[in-house]
Scaffold this motif. Structure first.
Motif, PDB file in Angstrom:
ATOM      1  N   LEU A  97      48.307-108.354  -7.502  1.00  0.00           N
ATOM      2  CA  LEU A  97      49.064-109.306  -6.692  1.00  0.00           C
ATOM      3  C   LEU A  97      50.138-108.598  -5.872  1.00  0.00           C
ATOM      4  CD1 LEU A  97      49.512-112.166  -9.330  1.00  0.00           C
ATOM      5  CD2 LEU A  97      47.991-112.179  -7.346  1.00  0.00           C
ATOM      6  N   ASP A  98      50.849-107.695  -6.515  1.00  0.00           N
ATOM      7  CA  ASP A  98      51.899-106.983  -5.788  1.00  0.00           C
ATOM      8  C   ASP A  98      51.310-106.047  -4.745  1.00  0.00           C
ATOM      9  OD1 ASP A  98      54.934-106.715  -5.892  1.00  0.00           O
ATOM     10  OD2 ASP A  98      54.320-104.610  -5.882  1.00  0.00           O
ATOM     11  N   ARG A  99      50.171-105.452  -5.059  1.00  0.00           N
ATOM     12  CA  ARG A  99      49.553-104.509  -4.121  1.00  0.00           C
ATOM     13  C   ARG A  99      49.162-105.184  -2.814  1.00  0.00           C
ATOM     14  NH1 ARG A  99      47.282 -99.637  -4.631  1.00  0.00           N
ATOM     15  NH2 ARG A  99      49.159 -99.445  -5.899  1.00  0.00           N
ATOM     16  N   VAL A 100      48.514-106.334  -2.884  1.00  0.00           N
ATOM     17  CA  VAL A 100      48.026-106.954  -1.652  1.00  0.00           C
ATOM     18  C   VAL A 100      49.148-107.592  -0.842  1.00  0.00           C
ATOM     19  CG1 VAL A 100      45.742-107.353  -2.631  1.00  0.00           C
ATOM     20  CG2 VAL A 100      47.468-109.160  -2.783  1.00  0.00           C
ATOM     21  N   GLN A 101      50.318-107.767  -1.457  1.00  0.00           N
ATOM     22  CA  GLN A 101      51.431-108.399  -0.746  1.00  0.00           C
ATOM     23  C   GLN A 101      52.395-107.396  -0.115  1.00  0.00           C
ATOM     24  OE1 GLN A 101      53.200-111.892  -2.844  1.00  0.00           O
ATOM     25  NE2 GLN A 101      51.614-111.532  -4.376  1.00  0.00           N
ATOM     26  N   ARG A 102      52.000-106.149  -0.025  1.00  0.00           N
ATOM     27  CA  ARG A 102      52.879-105.164   0.606  1.00  0.00           C
ATOM     28  C   ARG A 102      53.211-105.584   2.031  1.00  0.00           C
ATOM     29  NH1 ARG A 102      50.336 -99.221  -1.115  1.00  0.00           N
ATOM     30  NH2 ARG A 102      51.303 -99.127  -3.180  1.00  0.00           N
ATOM     31  N   PRO A 103      54.487-105.677   2.371  1.00  0.00           N
ATOM     32  CA  PRO A 103      54.853-106.104   3.729  1.00  0.00           C
ATOM     33  C   PRO A 103      54.617-105.001   4.753  1.00  0.00           C
ATOM     34  CG  PRO A 103      56.825-105.502   2.505  1.00  0.00           C
ATOM     35  CD  PRO A 103      55.669-105.427   1.527  1.00  0.00           C
ATOM     36  N   SER A 104      54.469-105.428   5.985  1.00  0.00           N
ATOM     37  CA  SER A 104      54.294-104.472   7.068  1.00  0.00           C
ATOM     38  C   SER A 104      55.566-103.647   7.260  1.00  0.00           C
ATOM     39  CB  SER A 104      53.962-105.211   8.367  1.00  0.00           C
ATOM     40  OG  SER A 104      54.020-104.346   9.480  1.00  0.00           O
ATOM     41  N   GLU A 105      55.393-102.398   7.628  1.00  0.00           N
ATOM     42  CA  GLU A 105      56.535-101.531   7.906  1.00  0.00           C
ATOM     43  C   GLU A 105      56.989-101.628   9.354  1.00  0.00           C
ATOM     44  OE1 GLU A 105      58.208 -99.844   5.662  1.00  0.00           O
ATOM     45  OE2 GLU A 105      56.871-100.603   4.094  1.00  0.00           O
ATOM     46  N   ASN A 106      56.243-102.383  10.158  1.00  0.00           N
ATOM     47  CA  ASN A 106      56.568-102.530  11.577  1.00  0.00           C
ATOM     48  C   ASN A 106      57.509-103.720  11.769  1.00  0.00           C
ATOM     49  OD1 ASN A 106      56.704-102.716  14.328  1.00  0.00           O
ATOM     50  ND2 ASN A 106      54.505-102.989  14.668  1.00  0.00           N
ATOM     51  N   PRO A 107      58.758-103.481  12.170  1.00  0.00           N
ATOM     52  CA  PRO A 107      59.713-104.594  12.346  1.00  0.00           C
ATOM     53  C   PRO A 107      59.215-105.659  13.309  1.00  0.00           C
ATOM     54  CG  PRO A 107      60.843-102.477  12.421  1.00  0.00           C
ATOM     55  CD  PRO A 107      59.361-102.181  12.465  1.00  0.00           C
ATOM     56  N   ALA A 108      58.395-105.261  14.286  1.00  0.00           N
ATOM     57  CA  ALA A 108      57.903-106.216  15.277  1.00  0.00           C
ATOM     58  C   ALA A 108      56.992-107.267  14.653  1.00  0.00           C
ATOM     59  CB  ALA A 108      57.157-105.479  16.387  1.00  0.00           C
ATOM     60  N   ASP A 109      56.449-106.966  13.474  1.00  0.00           N
ATOM     61  CA  ASP A 109      55.565-107.923  12.812  1.00  0.00           C
ATOM     62  C   ASP A 109      56.320-109.100  12.218  1.00  0.00           C
ATOM     63  OD1 ASP A 109      53.356-106.460  13.475  1.00  0.00           O
ATOM     64  OD2 ASP A 109      53.243-105.393  11.571  1.00  0.00           O
ATOM     65  N   LEU A 110      57.649-109.062  12.271  1.00  0.00           N
ATOM     66  CA  LEU A 110      58.455-110.202  11.835  1.00  0.00           C
ATOM     67  C   LEU A 110      59.137-110.879  13.022  1.00  0.00           C
ATOM     68  CD1 LEU A 110      60.244-109.553   8.413  1.00  0.00           C
ATOM     69  CD2 LEU A 110      58.664-111.380   9.042  1.00  0.00           C
ATOM     70  N   GLY A 111      58.462-110.858  14.150  1.00  0.00           N
ATOM     71  CA  GLY A 111      58.946-111.593  15.306  1.00  0.00           C
ATOM     72  C   GLY A 111      59.886-110.818  16.197  1.00  0.00           C
ATOM     73  N   ASP A 112      60.554-111.567  17.069  1.00  0.00           N
ATOM     74  CA  ASP A 112      61.384-110.945  18.113  1.00  0.00           C
ATOM     75  C   ASP A 112      62.850-110.824  17.717  1.00  0.00           C
ATOM     76  OD1 ASP A 112      62.308-113.536  18.207  1.00  0.00           O
ATOM     77  OD2 ASP A 112      61.431-114.002  20.162  1.00  0.00           O
ATOM     78  N   GLY A 113      63.151-111.100  16.458  1.00  0.00           N
ATOM     79  CA  GLY A 113      64.530-110.975  16.007  1.00  0.00           C
ATOM     80  C   GLY A 113      65.196-112.293  15.670  1.00  0.00           C
ATOM     81  N   TRP A 115      65.424-116.091  13.807  1.00  0.00           N
ATOM     82  CA  TRP A 115      64.964-116.588  12.513  1.00  0.00           C
ATOM     83  C   TRP A 115      63.680-117.394  12.655  1.00  0.00           C
ATOM     84  CZ3 TRP A 115      64.134-121.701  11.923  1.00  0.00           C
ATOM     85  CH2 TRP A 115      64.843-122.609  12.714  1.00  0.00           C
ATOM     86  N   ARG A 116      63.541-118.130  13.755  1.00  0.00           N
ATOM     87  CA  ARG A 116      62.328-118.937  13.936  1.00  0.00           C
ATOM     88  C   ARG A 116      61.090-118.047  14.060  1.00  0.00           C
ATOM     89  NH1 ARG A 116      60.982-124.501  16.848  1.00  0.00           N
ATOM     90  NH2 ARG A 116      58.713-124.255  16.980  1.00  0.00           N
ATOM     91  N   SER A 117      61.200-116.997  14.859  1.00  0.00           N
ATOM     92  CA  SER A 117      60.042-116.122  15.032  1.00  0.00           C
ATOM     93  C   SER A 117      59.703-115.400  13.730  1.00  0.00           C
ATOM     94  CB  SER A 117      60.298-115.110  16.153  1.00  0.00           C
ATOM     95  OG  SER A 117      61.311-114.186  15.786  1.00  0.00           O
ATOM     96  N   ALA A 118      60.717-115.147  12.899  1.00  0.00           N
ATOM     97  CA  ALA A 118      60.469-114.489  11.620  1.00  0.00           C
ATOM     98  C   ALA A 118      59.676-115.401  10.689  1.00  0.00           C
ATOM     99  CB  ALA A 118      61.788-114.085  10.961  1.00  0.00           C
ATOM    100  N   LEU A 119      60.075-116.657  10.587  1.00  0.00           N
ATOM    101  CA  LEU A 119      59.348-117.602   9.736  1.00  0.00           C
ATOM    102  C   LEU A 119      57.956-117.882  10.300  1.00  0.00           C
ATOM    103  CD1 LEU A 119      62.169-120.153   8.813  1.00  0.00           C
ATOM    104  CD2 LEU A 119      61.107-118.434   7.334  1.00  0.00           C
ATOM    105  N   GLU A 120      57.864-117.936  11.622  1.00  0.00           N
ATOM    106  CA  GLU A 120      56.570-118.150  12.272  1.00  0.00           C
ATOM    107  C   GLU A 120      55.624-116.989  11.956  1.00  0.00           C
ATOM    108  OE1 GLU A 120      54.955-119.167  16.797  1.00  0.00           O
ATOM    109  OE2 GLU A 120      57.025-118.552  16.444  1.00  0.00           O
ATOM    110  N   ALA A 121      56.128-115.766  12.100  1.00  0.00           N
ATOM    111  CA  ALA A 121      55.316-114.588  11.810  1.00  0.00           C
ATOM    112  C   ALA A 121      54.945-114.530  10.335  1.00  0.00           C
ATOM    113  CB  ALA A 121      56.067-113.319  12.212  1.00  0.00           C
ATOM    114  N   MET A 122      55.892-114.898   9.460  1.00  0.00           N
ATOM    115  CA  MET A 122      55.613-114.913   8.031  1.00  0.00           C
ATOM    116  C   MET A 122      54.485-115.884   7.703  1.00  0.00           C
ATOM    117  SD  MET A 122      58.041-116.120   4.863  1.00  0.00           S
ATOM    118  CE  MET A 122      57.449-117.816   5.045  1.00  0.00           C
ATOM    119  N   GLY A 123      54.503-117.064   8.329  1.00  0.00           N
ATOM    120  CA  GLY A 123      53.463-118.053   8.090  1.00  0.00           C
ATOM    121  C   GLY A 123      52.092-117.554   8.499  1.00  0.00           C
TER     122      GLY A 123
END
Length: 261
Positions: A97-113, A115-123
Motif C-alpha cells: 500500500l505504501d509503495r504504490v502511493q509514493r507521491p510524485s517528485e515533480n512539484p508541477a504535478d500538484l498544480g500551479d501553486g 490550493w484549488r489546483s492542488a486538490l484538483e491534481a490530487m483528485g
C-alpha cells in the motif's frame, strides 16, 4: 493518502484490512529501522524486490492471488526465504500500500501553486492510482499504516492547501472529502469494467438489449421528464467525474471566501 487505493482479476469486494499484522514490525520495515536478515545464507533478495513482486502479482492477477508462495514463485525463490524479510502477508500488504502511493517528485504535478489546483491534481492523481492498481479498492484502509509514502504525500498536499486559512481539522477534512469522492468514482468505474468482463456484453450491447422495451415505456407518457431528456444525456462525452470534482472545489471556494470575509 488513500482512504480505502489494472489487472485482469481485480474483483470488487473488500477482502483485506490494512494494519491487521504486526504493526510495530510493519512500521520498522516501512521506515527502515527494523532488523535485517542475519542468519542463514547470504541474502539474495531485498525487501524492495519482494514488495514490487507482490504489487506485480496484485496488478496482474488480483489481490486474492497474493500469497507468500505466489510472490516467491514470481521471484523464483523458495517461500521460506521471504520470511527472512517480512513476517507474512498482512505486513506485506501494508508495504504494498505504501509503495504504490509514493507521491510524485515533480512539484508541477500538484498544480500551479493554488490550493484549488492542488486538490484538483490530487483528485485526478488518485483516480489514476486506482486505475493502475484496482486491487486497492479491495482493501479497507480506514486505519492506515502511515509509512513514508503516505506521510510524504500528505505533507506535500497540506503545504499547498495551507493558504486556504482553515483550521487543521478542516484542512484534513478537505483532503478526505476529495479522496472519498474519488474512491466512489473509481469503484463505479471498476464495477463497470467488472460487469463487462463477467457478462461478456459490451456497454453498447447491454443497452441495446433494453432499448425496445425502454422505447415503449418512455412513449407511454408515464415518465415525461425521462422521455424529454436530450439523446446525448447518457452518452460518453460528458465527464461525470470532472463535473463532480469541480463542483466540490466550487463549494470549497465559497466556504474559504466566507471564512476570509
Amino acid at each position: 493518502m488513500t482512504s480505502g487505493k489494472g489487472g485482469t482479476g481485480s474483483g470488487t469486494g473488500s477482502t483485506e484490512t490494512s494494519g491487521s499484522g504486526d504493526i510495530v514490525r510493519t512500521m520498522e520495515l516501512l521506515w527502515e529501522t527494523g532488523r535485517r536478515p542475519s542468519r542463514g545464507p547470504k541474502p539474495t533478495l531485498t525487501l524492495d524486490q519482494i514488495v514490487e513482486a507482490a504489487v506485480r502479482v496484485a496488478d496482474a492477477e488480483g489481490l486474492e492471488s497474493v500469497s507468500m508462495r505466489r510472490v516467491a514463485a514470481e521471484l523464483g525463490t523458495g517461500t521460506m526465504s521471504l520470511y527472512r524479510y517480512v513476517p507474512g502477508k498482512a505486513e506485506l500488504l501494508d508495504l504494498m500500500l505504501d509503495r504504490v502511493q509514493r507521491p510524485s517528485e515533480n512539484p508541477a504535478d500538484l498544480g500551479d501553486g493554488t490550493w484549488r489546483s492542488a486538490l484538483e491534481a490530487m483528485g485526478r492523481a488518485t483516480l489514476a492510482l486506482y486505475q493502475r492498481h484496482p486491487w486497492l479498492l479491495q482493501v479497507n484502509q480506514s486505519r492506515p499504516i502511515l509509512g513514508p509514502s503516505a506521510m510524504d504525500g500528505m505533507e506535500k498536499v497540506l503545504a499547498r492547501i495551507k493558504p486556504m486559512g482553515l483550521s487543521d481539522p478542516e484542512l484534513v477534512s478537505a483532503v478526505i472529502m476529495i479522496d472519498g469522492y474519488v474512491v466512489g468514482a473509481a469503484r463505479t468505474r471498476l464495477y463497470h469494467q467488472e460487469a463487462e468482463r463477467r457478462t461478456g456484453l459490451t456497454d453498447t450491447e447491454f443497452w441495446q438489449a433494453q432499448t425496445p422495451m425502454l422505447e415503449k415505456v418512455l412513449s407511454s407518457g408515464r415518465y415525461p421528464l425521462m422521455a424529454s431528456l436530450d439523446e446525448n444525456t447518457w452518452g460518453p462525452d460528458f465527464d461525470h467525474f470532472e463535473f463532480g470534482l469541480q463542483r466540490i472545489l466550487d463549494g470549497l471556494e465559497v466556504f474559504v471566501a466566507g471564512r476570509e470575509g
